[in-house]
Scaffold this motif. Structure first.
Motif, PDB file in Angstrom:
ATOM      1  N   ASP A   1      83.368  58.770  79.610  1.00 24.52           N
ATOM      2  CA  ASP A   1      83.692  57.349  79.484  1.00 24.52           C
ATOM      3  C   ASP A   1      82.903  56.688  78.360  1.00 24.52           C
ATOM      4  O   ASP A   1      83.464  55.953  77.538  1.00 24.52           O
ATOM      5  CB  ASP A   1      83.404  56.611  80.799  1.00 24.52           C
ATOM      6  CG  ASP A   1      84.340  57.016  81.928  1.00 24.52           C
ATOM      7  OD1 ASP A   1      85.200  57.888  81.711  1.00 24.52           O
ATOM      8  OD2 ASP A   1      84.191  56.455  83.035  1.00 24.52           O
ATOM      9  N   ASP A   2      81.612  56.925  78.319  1.00 22.06           N
ATOM     10  CA  ASP A   2      80.767  56.306  77.300  1.00 22.06           C
ATOM     11  C   ASP A   2      81.155  56.769  75.902  1.00 22.06           C
ATOM     12  O   ASP A   2      81.155  55.975  74.949  1.00 22.06           O
ATOM     13  CB  ASP A   2      79.287  56.619  77.556  1.00 22.06           C
ATOM     14  CG  ASP A   2      78.715  55.844  78.728  1.00 22.06           C
ATOM     15  OD1 ASP A   2      79.346  54.838  79.136  1.00 22.06           O
ATOM     16  OD2 ASP A   2      77.654  56.234  79.239  1.00 22.06           O
ATOM     17  N   ALA A   3      81.500  58.035  75.771  1.00 18.48           N
ATOM     18  CA  ALA A   3      81.897  58.561  74.461  1.00 18.48           C
ATOM     19  C   ALA A   3      83.226  57.970  74.008  1.00 18.48           C
ATOM     20  O   ALA A   3      83.417  57.683  72.821  1.00 18.48           O
ATOM     21  CB  ALA A   3      81.972  60.078  74.503  1.00 18.48           C
ATOM     22  N   VAL A   4      84.148  57.778  74.950  1.00 14.76           N
ATOM     23  CA  VAL A   4      85.428  57.138  74.610  1.00 14.76           C
ATOM     24  C   VAL A   4      85.185  55.728  74.093  1.00 14.76           C
ATOM     25  O   VAL A   4      85.730  55.319  73.060  1.00 14.76           O
ATOM     26  CB  VAL A   4      86.366  57.100  75.835  1.00 14.76           C
ATOM     27  CG1 VAL A   4      87.588  56.228  75.545  1.00 14.76           C
ATOM     28  CG2 VAL A   4      86.818  58.504  76.208  1.00 14.76           C
ATOM     29  N   LYS A   5      84.359  54.975  74.818  1.00 14.43           N
ATOM     30  CA  LYS A   5      84.066  53.608  74.399  1.00 14.43           C
ATOM     31  C   LYS A   5      83.409  53.573  73.021  1.00 14.43           C
ATOM     32  O   LYS A   5      83.751  52.737  72.182  1.00 14.43           O
ATOM     33  CB  LYS A   5      83.182  52.911  75.431  1.00 14.43           C
ATOM     34  CG  LYS A   5      83.946  52.450  76.653  1.00 14.43           C
ATOM     35  CD  LYS A   5      83.147  51.526  77.539  1.00 14.43           C
ATOM     36  CE  LYS A   5      82.274  52.284  78.487  1.00 14.43           C
ATOM     37  NZ  LYS A   5      81.695  51.412  79.540  1.00 14.43           N
ATOM     38  N   LYS A   6      82.513  54.506  72.788  1.00 19.34           N
ATOM     39  CA  LYS A   6      81.832  54.560  71.495  1.00 19.34           C
ATOM     40  C   LYS A   6      82.822  54.796  70.365  1.00 19.34           C
ATOM     41  O   LYS A   6      82.740  54.166  69.305  1.00 19.34           O
ATOM     42  CB  LYS A   6      80.776  55.673  71.521  1.00 19.34           C
ATOM     43  CG  LYS A   6      79.934  55.755  70.259  1.00 19.34           C
ATOM     44  CD  LYS A   6      78.869  56.830  70.387  1.00 19.34           C
ATOM     45  CE  LYS A   6      78.032  56.941  69.115  1.00 19.34           C
ATOM     46  NZ  LYS A   6      77.012  58.010  69.233  1.00 19.34           N
ATOM     47  N   GLU A   7      83.786  55.692  70.580  1.00 19.72           N
ATOM     48  CA  GLU A   7      84.785  55.985  69.554  1.00 19.72           C
ATOM     49  C   GLU A   7      85.690  54.786  69.295  1.00 19.72           C
ATOM     50  O   GLU A   7      86.001  54.466  68.138  1.00 19.72           O
ATOM     51  CB  GLU A   7      85.630  57.189  69.970  1.00 19.72           C
ATOM     52  CG  GLU A   7      84.925  58.524  69.839  1.00 19.72           C
ATOM     53  CD  GLU A   7      84.530  58.831  68.405  1.00 19.72           C
ATOM     54  OE1 GLU A   7      85.413  58.772  67.529  1.00 19.72           O
ATOM     55  OE2 GLU A   7      83.336  59.100  68.162  1.00 19.72           O
ATOM     56  N   LEU A   8      86.127  54.125  70.349  1.00 26.35           N
ATOM     57  CA  LEU A   8      87.058  53.008  70.184  1.00 26.35           C
ATOM     58  C   LEU A   8      86.378  51.784  69.586  1.00 26.35           C
ATOM     59  O   LEU A   8      86.949  51.090  68.727  1.00 26.35           O
ATOM     60  CB  LEU A   8      87.697  52.654  71.525  1.00 26.35           C
ATOM     61  CG  LEU A   8      88.699  53.674  72.081  1.00 26.35           C
ATOM     62  CD1 LEU A   8      89.181  53.239  73.471  1.00 26.35           C
ATOM     63  CD2 LEU A   8      89.889  53.843  71.145  1.00 26.35           C
ATOM     64  N   ILE A   9      85.164  51.510  70.025  1.00 29.27           N
ATOM     65  CA  ILE A   9      84.477  50.295  69.582  1.00 29.27           C
ATOM     66  C   ILE A   9      84.029  50.390  68.122  1.00 29.27           C
ATOM     67  O   ILE A   9      83.699  49.379  67.500  1.00 29.27           O
ATOM     68  CB  ILE A   9      83.311  49.979  70.547  1.00 29.27           C
ATOM     69  CG1 ILE A   9      83.876  49.551  71.904  1.00 29.27           C
ATOM     70  CG2 ILE A   9      82.411  48.875  70.030  1.00 29.27           C
ATOM     71  CD1 ILE A   9      82.834  49.396  73.006  1.00 29.27           C
TER      72      ILE A   9
END
Length: 211
Positions: free
Chosen positions: A126-134
């Motif tokens: 989850d955290d990695a997904v958010k990092k990529e999108l943000i």
């Protein structure tokens, strides 16, 4: 994907709801009063992410109208490439603001260039997904959290900046004032690792009270 990452499915959704209702009587009251919430899943991919960007700071109905106009303008094959072929005037006629034109063009260009691989997100935490999108201008925490919750079906995604969730939580928990995002984060601690299910229950309350 990290081993502890939980995914919501049709098979486990009711079990997750029951687990939360056993843990929190306020959520149990919502389910008893209004029934189980819909699962609210959207297809992962570029079109849905554009739709979520359109939903930023506007009503869901307004965003839906703009998205439907966009689909008609693109026709067959809703891809980043076909989106980029539309002019600014065409996007404005669909209901895009100047800011959202910039955001969605940036998103489409990042996918075309390979800077963003939406398919690869499915295998990240989850955290990695958010990092990529943000990383992308115009995609903040709310957009990333909603994509995690509705498209990738992550069980613990929790969009604390969502107005419907904030107002719904105030009502469900009988709070005198609307909780801030930080306060909602604290309230949600008891619901981990099923905060996305709790969010669906709260949204269900919010929408049911207003229908």
């Amino acid at each position: 994907m990290q081993n502890e990452t939980l995914i919501i499915t049709e098979e486990n959704y009711q079990d997750f709801i029951r687990a939360l209702c056993d843990r929190d009587r306020d959520l149990r009251n919502v389910v008893e009063n209004f029934g189980e919430p819909p699962i609210w899943i959207r297809p992962a991919g570029f079109p849905t992410l554009v739709h979520i960007v359109l939903e930023q700071q506007v009503s869901l109905a307004s965003a839906r109208a703009a998205y439907e106009k966009l689909k008609r303008a693109i026709g067959e094959g809703f891809t980043p490439e076909s989106f980029l072929r539309l002019s600014d005037d065409e996007l404005k006629s669909c209901g895009f603001s100047r800011q959202k034109i910039a955001y969605t063009r940036n998103l489409a260009s990042a996918i075309v260039s390979g800077d963003l691989d939406l398919t690869a997100l499915e295998n990240l935490s989850d955290d990695a997904v958010k990092k990529e999108l943000i990383k992308l201008k115009g995609i903040g925490r709310w957009t990333a959290d909603v994509y995690l919750l509705m498209c990738l079906c992550r069980a613990d995604a929790f969009p604390v900046g969502d107005l419907g969730l904030i107002v719904g939580a105030q009502e469900v928990k009988n709070l005198e004032q609307r909780p801030t995002p930080d306060e909602l984060e604290l309230i949600g601690e008891i619901w981990k690792p099923l905060r996305a299910v709790a969010a669906r229950i709260i949204w269900h309350h919010y929408l049911s009270r207003r229908n």
